[in-house]
Scaffold this motif. Structure first.
Motif, PDB file in Angstrom:
ATOM      1  N   ARG A  26      52.414  49.951  26.178  1.00  0.00           N
ATOM      2  CA  ARG A  26      52.434  51.092  27.093  1.00  0.00           C
ATOM      3  C   ARG A  26      51.995  52.383  26.394  1.00  0.00           C
ATOM      4  O   ARG A  26      51.264  53.188  26.967  1.00  0.00           O
ATOM      5  N   LYS A  27      52.412  52.558  25.163  1.00  0.00           N
ATOM      6  CA  LYS A  27      52.033  53.748  24.393  1.00  0.00           C
ATOM      7  C   LYS A  27      50.520  53.762  24.162  1.00  0.00           C
ATOM      8  O   LYS A  27      49.859  54.785  24.340  1.00  0.00           O
TER       9      LYS A  27
ATOM     10  N   LEU B  56      44.741  55.257  25.821  1.00  0.00           N
ATOM     11  CA  LEU B  56      43.507  54.776  26.445  1.00  0.00           C
ATOM     12  C   LEU B  56      43.182  55.585  27.697  1.00  0.00           C
ATOM     13  O   LEU B  56      42.031  55.983  27.902  1.00  0.00           O
ATOM     14  N   ASP B  57      44.176  55.831  28.519  1.00  0.00           N
ATOM     15  CA  ASP B  57      43.936  56.574  29.759  1.00  0.00           C
ATOM     16  C   ASP B  57      43.444  57.990  29.476  1.00  0.00           C
ATOM     17  O   ASP B  57      42.562  58.495  30.192  1.00  0.00           O
ATOM     18  N   VAL B  58      43.967  58.624  28.444  1.00  0.00           N
ATOM     19  CA  VAL B  58      43.478  59.951  28.059  1.00  0.00           C
ATOM     20  C   VAL B  58      42.018  59.841  27.619  1.00  0.00           C
ATOM     21  O   VAL B  58      41.164  60.634  28.028  1.00  0.00           O
ATOM     22  N   ASP B  59      41.718  58.834  26.802  1.00  0.00           N
ATOM     23  CA  ASP B  59      40.358  58.607  26.316  1.00  0.00           C
ATOM     24  C   ASP B  59      39.384  58.377  27.474  1.00  0.00           C
ATOM     25  O   ASP B  59      38.286  58.934  27.502  1.00  0.00           O
ATOM     26  N   LEU B  60      39.786  57.576  28.440  1.00  0.00           N
ATOM     27  CA  LEU B  60      38.904  57.255  29.565  1.00  0.00           C
ATOM     28  C   LEU B  60      38.721  58.424  30.521  1.00  0.00           C
ATOM     29  O   LEU B  60      37.695  58.514  31.195  1.00  0.00           O
ATOM     30  N   GLY B  61      39.694  59.309  30.574  1.00  0.00           N
ATOM     31  CA  GLY B  61      39.640  60.432  31.503  1.00  0.00           C
ATOM     32  C   GLY B  61      38.380  61.269  31.367  1.00  0.00           C
ATOM     33  O   GLY B  61      37.859  61.782  32.359  1.00  0.00           O
TER      34      GLY B  61
ATOM     35  N   GLY C 277      34.383  62.502  38.522  1.00  0.00           N
ATOM     36  CA  GLY C 277      34.811  62.499  39.918  1.00  0.00           C
ATOM     37  C   GLY C 277      35.342  61.173  40.408  1.00  0.00           C
ATOM     38  O   GLY C 277      35.767  61.060  41.552  1.00  0.00           O
ATOM     39  N   GLU C 278      35.314  60.157  39.564  1.00  0.00           N
ATOM     40  CA  GLU C 278      35.755  58.815  39.979  1.00  0.00           C
ATOM     41  C   GLU C 278      37.154  58.475  39.460  1.00  0.00           C
ATOM     42  O   GLU C 278      37.563  57.323  39.492  1.00  0.00           O
ATOM     43  N   LYS C 279      37.887  59.468  39.002  1.00  0.00           N
ATOM     44  CA  LYS C 279      39.190  59.218  38.375  1.00  0.00           C
ATOM     45  C   LYS C 279      40.154  58.452  39.285  1.00  0.00           C
ATOM     46  O   LYS C 279      40.784  57.496  38.856  1.00  0.00           O
ATOM     47  N   SER C 280      40.256  58.830  40.543  1.00  0.00           N
ATOM     48  CA  SER C 280      41.199  58.149  41.430  1.00  0.00           C
ATOM     49  C   SER C 280      40.797  56.694  41.662  1.00  0.00           C
ATOM     50  O   SER C 280      41.649  55.814  41.747  1.00  0.00           O
ATOM     51  N   PHE C 281      39.489  56.436  41.742  1.00  0.00           N
ATOM     52  CA  PHE C 281      39.006  55.062  41.905  1.00  0.00           C
ATOM     53  C   PHE C 281      39.422  54.197  40.716  1.00  0.00           C
ATOM     54  O   PHE C 281      39.996  53.124  40.877  1.00  0.00           O
ATOM     55  N   TYR C 282      39.137  54.659  39.509  1.00  0.00           N
ATOM     56  CA  TYR C 282      39.446  53.878  38.316  1.00  0.00           C
ATOM     57  C   TYR C 282      40.943  53.798  38.048  1.00  0.00           C
ATOM     58  O   TYR C 282      41.436  52.770  37.586  1.00  0.00           O
ATOM     59  N   ASN C 283      41.679  54.851  38.344  1.00  0.00           N
ATOM     60  CA  ASN C 283      43.123  54.829  38.101  1.00  0.00           C
ATOM     61  C   ASN C 283      43.808  53.704  38.870  1.00  0.00           C
ATOM     62  O   ASN C 283      44.711  53.053  38.343  1.00  0.00           O
ATOM     63  N   LYS C 284      43.368  53.447  40.090  1.00  0.00           N
ATOM     64  CA  LYS C 284      44.008  52.375  40.870  1.00  0.00           C
ATOM     65  C   LYS C 284      43.686  50.990  40.301  1.00  0.00           C
ATOM     66  O   LYS C 284      44.436  50.042  40.499  1.00  0.00           O
ATOM     67  N   LEU C 285      42.583  50.877  39.561  1.00  0.00           N
ATOM     68  CA  LEU C 285      42.205  49.589  38.966  1.00  0.00           C
ATOM     69  C   LEU C 285      42.809  49.389  37.579  1.00  0.00           C
ATOM     70  O   LEU C 285      42.799  48.282  37.055  1.00  0.00           O
ATOM     71  N   ASN C 286      43.323  50.449  36.990  1.00  0.00           N
ATOM     72  CA  ASN C 286      43.815  50.389  35.613  1.00  0.00           C
ATOM     73  C   ASN C 286      45.325  50.330  35.507  1.00  0.00           C
ATOM     74  O   ASN C 286      45.891  50.707  34.486  1.00  0.00           O
ATOM     75  N   THR C 287      45.981  49.826  36.529  1.00  0.00           N
ATOM     76  CA  THR C 287      47.432  49.684  36.444  1.00  0.00           C
ATOM     77  C   THR C 287      47.764  48.591  35.432  1.00  0.00           C
ATOM     78  O   THR C 287      46.955  47.693  35.175  1.00  0.00           O
ATOM     79  N   ILE C 288      48.944  48.674  34.871  1.00  0.00           N
ATOM     80  CA  ILE C 288      49.320  47.677  33.871  1.00  0.00           C
ATOM     81  C   ILE C 288      50.444  46.763  34.338  1.00  0.00           C
ATOM     82  O   ILE C 288      50.837  45.854  33.622  1.00  0.00           O
ATOM     83  N   SER C 289      50.951  46.997  35.524  1.00  0.00           N
ATOM     84  CA  SER C 289      52.051  46.159  35.988  1.00  0.00           C
ATOM     85  C   SER C 289      51.590  45.327  37.161  1.00  0.00           C
ATOM     86  O   SER C 289      51.046  45.876  38.124  1.00  0.00           O
TER      87      SER C 289
ATOM     88  N   ILE D  34      39.639  40.523  31.376  1.00  0.00           N
ATOM     89  CA  ILE D  34      40.175  41.243  30.229  1.00  0.00           C
ATOM     90  C   ILE D  34      40.432  42.674  30.664  1.00  0.00           C
ATOM     91  O   ILE D  34      39.558  43.325  31.236  1.00  0.00           O
ATOM     92  N   LYS D  35      41.642  43.137  30.412  1.00  0.00           N
ATOM     93  CA  LYS D  35      42.072  44.456  30.850  1.00  0.00           C
ATOM     94  C   LYS D  35      42.632  45.246  29.672  1.00  0.00           C
ATOM     95  O   LYS D  35      43.195  44.679  28.740  1.00  0.00           O
ATOM     96  N   ARG D  36      42.463  46.548  29.727  1.00  0.00           N
ATOM     97  CA  ARG D  36      43.146  47.509  28.867  1.00  0.00           C
ATOM     98  C   ARG D  36      42.921  47.281  27.372  1.00  0.00           C
ATOM     99  O   ARG D  36      43.812  47.472  26.545  1.00  0.00           O
ATOM    100  N   MET D  37      41.714  46.873  27.022  1.00  0.00           N
ATOM    101  CA  MET D  37      41.323  46.740  25.603  1.00  0.00           C
ATOM    102  C   MET D  37      41.249  48.136  24.998  1.00  0.00           C
ATOM    103  O   MET D  37      40.586  49.015  25.556  1.00  0.00           O
ATOM    104  N   PHE D  38      41.909  48.312  23.858  1.00  0.00           N
ATOM    105  CA  PHE D  38      41.897  49.639  23.248  1.00  0.00           C
ATOM    106  C   PHE D  38      42.286  49.577  21.779  1.00  0.00           C
ATOM    107  O   PHE D  38      43.221  48.868  21.402  1.00  0.00           O
ATOM    108  N   VAL D  39      41.547  50.339  20.980  1.00  0.00           N
ATOM    109  CA  VAL D  39      41.885  50.602  19.590  1.00  0.00           C
ATOM    110  C   VAL D  39      41.761  52.118  19.415  1.00  0.00           C
ATOM    111  O   VAL D  39      40.705  52.688  19.708  1.00  0.00           O
ATOM    112  N   PRO D  40      42.835  52.787  18.983  1.00  0.00           N
ATOM    113  CA  PRO D  40      42.745  54.236  18.786  1.00  0.00           C
ATOM    114  C   PRO D  40      41.631  54.594  17.803  1.00  0.00           C
ATOM    115  O   PRO D  40      41.325  53.841  16.874  1.00  0.00           O
ATOM    116  N   THR D  41      41.026  55.737  18.023  1.00  0.00           N
ATOM    117  CA  THR D  41      39.880  56.196  17.235  1.00  0.00           C
ATOM    118  C   THR D  41      40.128  56.079  15.726  1.00  0.00           C
ATOM    119  O   THR D  41      39.250  55.637  14.984  1.00  0.00           O
TER     120      THR D  41
END
Length: 151
Positions: A15-16, A21-26, A31-43, A74-81
């Motif tokens: 979750r952390k 990741l969400d900050v990075d993707l923002g 203008g598509e933030k609301s579209f992608y936010n609904k697809l990027n849920t983790i639960s 595959i969802k929510r792949m992320f490695v901090p910078t």
């Protein structure tokens, strides 16, 4: 040395990392933030891996969700910078592919953003092939989708 833990989307380290990741993707969503936010849920994501360094610091994550009888997304792949360039993303991806096979799936599919050339290069390097956008991403002009047959 990197270790990988199998867990689910309730894992606090996952979750952390996803918040980062969400900050990075923002910055890419514009203008598509609301579209992608609904697809990027983790639960709920039942199958998640978190990578840890030798100091037990979470340094990468990813999950898989059933998309069809034979495919996982595959969802929510992320490695901090700060940890990129050390092979962590490849370790996470390989762990997800292995788990997918163990669960009986034969293909991984995923979406990333066209404006992330490093992500596109990463998936291509790992033998993912571009294919037409799937599901909700069909209408997403900023998305590019990939697939890989698992062996």
């Amino acid at each position: 040395m990197i270790t990988v833990k199998r867990t689910d989307s309730n894992n606090q380290d996952f979750r952390k990392l996803v918040k980062e990741l969400d900050v990075d993707l923002g910055i890419y969503y514009k203008g598509e933030k609301s579209f992608y936010n609904k697809l990027n849920t983790i639960s709920p994501i039942k199958h998640v891996v978190v990578a840890y360094d030798e100091n037990d610091i979470p340094v990468g994550c990813g999950g898989i969700k059933e998309f069809s009888k034979n495919e996982v997304e595959i969802k929510r792949m992320f490695v901090p910078t700060a940890y990129r360039g050390n092979g962590i993303a490849t370790i996470v991806l390989k762990a997800l592919e292995k788990w997918s096979l163990e669960l009986g799936f034969t293909k991984c599919i995923l979406e990333t953003l066209k404006e992330k050339p490093y992500a596109i290069a990463f998936y291509e390097k790992n033998n993912y092939q571009k294919f037409p956008n799937f599901g909700e991403y069909v209408k997403a002009e900023n998305s590019i989708c990939f697939k890989k047959e698992l062996k």
